[in-house]
Design a protein around this motif. Structure first.
Motif, mmCIF file in Angstrom:
data_model
loop_
_atom_site.group_PDB
_atom_site.id
_atom_site.type_symbol
_atom_site.label_atom_id
_atom_site.label_comp_id
_atom_site.label_asym_id
_atom_site.label_seq_id
_atom_site.Cartn_x
_atom_site.Cartn_y
_atom_site.Cartn_z
ATOM 1 N N ARG A 1 -46.084 -0.529 23.184
ATOM 2 C CA ARG A 1 -45.974 -1.546 24.220
ATOM 3 C C ARG A 1 -44.921 -2.586 23.861
ATOM 4 O O ARG A 1 -44.185 -3.073 24.705
ATOM 5 C CB ARG A 1 -47.342 -2.195 24.393
ATOM 6 C CG ARG A 1 -47.482 -2.896 25.688
ATOM 7 C CD ARG A 1 -48.921 -3.250 25.938
ATOM 8 N NE ARG A 1 -49.003 -4.688 26.012
ATOM 9 C CZ ARG A 1 -50.079 -5.378 25.774
ATOM 10 N NH1 ARG A 1 -51.175 -4.795 25.421
ATOM 11 N NH2 ARG A 1 -50.053 -6.677 25.874
ATOM 12 N N CYS A 2 -44.826 -2.885 22.587
ATOM 13 C CA CYS A 2 -43.853 -3.863 22.114
ATOM 14 C C CYS A 2 -43.431 -3.457 20.700
ATOM 15 O O CYS A 2 -44.285 -3.162 19.870
ATOM 16 C CB CYS A 2 -44.501 -5.242 22.106
ATOM 17 S SG CYS A 2 -43.433 -6.564 21.572
ATOM 18 N N SER A 3 -42.154 -3.400 20.442
ATOM 19 C CA SER A 3 -41.654 -3.017 19.119
ATOM 20 C C SER A 3 -40.608 -4.021 18.670
ATOM 21 O O SER A 3 -39.870 -4.568 19.486
ATOM 22 C CB SER A 3 -41.024 -1.619 19.158
ATOM 23 O OG SER A 3 -41.985 -0.650 19.486
ATOM 24 N N GLN A 4 -40.541 -4.238 17.367
ATOM 25 C CA GLN A 4 -39.507 -5.096 16.800
ATOM 26 C C GLN A 4 -38.582 -4.224 15.966
ATOM 27 O O GLN A 4 -39.047 -3.431 15.137
ATOM 28 C CB GLN A 4 -40.107 -6.190 15.927
ATOM 29 C CG GLN A 4 -39.049 -7.134 15.380
ATOM 30 C CD GLN A 4 -39.630 -8.210 14.473
ATOM 31 O OE1 GLN A 4 -40.741 -8.095 13.988
ATOM 32 N NE2 GLN A 4 -38.858 -9.259 14.256
ATOM 33 N N VAL A 5 -37.287 -4.352 16.219
ATOM 34 C CA VAL A 5 -36.303 -3.582 15.468
ATOM 35 C C VAL A 5 -35.254 -4.526 14.890
ATOM 36 O O VAL A 5 -35.038 -5.621 15.383
ATOM 37 C CB VAL A 5 -35.599 -2.494 16.329
ATOM 38 C CG1 VAL A 5 -36.589 -1.488 16.853
ATOM 39 C CG2 VAL A 5 -34.803 -3.108 17.451
ATOM 40 N N MET A 6 -34.623 -4.036 13.840
ATOM 41 C CA MET A 6 -33.492 -4.724 13.233
ATOM 42 C C MET A 6 -32.283 -3.822 13.504
ATOM 43 O O MET A 6 -32.292 -2.651 13.114
ATOM 44 C CB MET A 6 -33.739 -4.884 11.738
ATOM 45 C CG MET A 6 -32.622 -5.563 10.997
ATOM 46 S SD MET A 6 -33.108 -5.988 9.288
ATOM 47 C CE MET A 6 -32.739 -4.472 8.455
ATOM 48 N N LEU A 7 -31.288 -4.323 14.195
ATOM 49 C CA LEU A 7 -30.069 -3.563 14.474
ATOM 50 C C LEU A 7 -29.016 -3.947 13.446
ATOM 51 O O LEU A 7 -28.665 -5.123 13.305
ATOM 52 C CB LEU A 7 -29.547 -3.833 15.879
ATOM 53 C CG LEU A 7 -28.187 -3.219 16.211
ATOM 54 C CD1 LEU A 7 -28.234 -1.695 16.129
ATOM 55 C CD2 LEU A 7 -27.696 -3.666 17.564
#
Length: 134
Positions: free
Chosen positions: A92-98
């Motif tokens: 539903r919600c994800s945190q990523v580092m680009l």
């Protein structure tokens, strides 16, 4: 990535952008230029294949995956090149580092350390490591 020396982890953090993404946000699509490495910090992401029907989940990453770097290696190692592959957020919600590739290429010591980590420690396909080369 915890295997990187502290100064390189600090540099990795400095050149990265952090994003919170809704379910279904496309991170990378087969055939598109690779903008960077998406490192999953929280949530889930999946690799989906589309042929004639609806997309089908073929691989899933979570923040607990041994190597939560999404997208690039999956296309290189695909055994089904006729299907369109898309990496997208799955929770539903994800945190990523680009981590932008252009920044990695500017910081050769970090790129070399990641290539070593991908090749030697994690046995990630050669294609991903090659994309980090300056």
């Amino acid at each position: 990535l915890r295997m990187l020396p502290s100064p390189l982890l600090v540099l990795l953090d400095a050149i990265s952008t952090y994003k919170v993404l809704a379910r279904g946000t496309i991170l990378q699509q087969q055939g598109q230029p690779l903008a960077g490495l998406h490192i999953l910090l929280h949530g889930e992401a999946g690799l989906f294949e589309s042929r004639d029907g609806p997309p089908r989940l073929v691989r899933c990453w979570t923040e607990r995956s041994s190597f939560p770097v999404i997208g690039a290696d999956a296309y290189i190692s695909s055994s089904r090149p006729t299907a369109l592959q898309t990496a997208a957020t799955h929770a539903r919600c994800s945190q990523v580092m680009l981590v932008p590739l252009r920044e990695l290429r500017r910081h050769t010591e970090l790129a070399q350390a990641l290539r070593y980590l991908f090749d030697r420690e994690l046995q990630i396909p050669q294609g991903l490591a090659a994309r980090l080369a300056p």
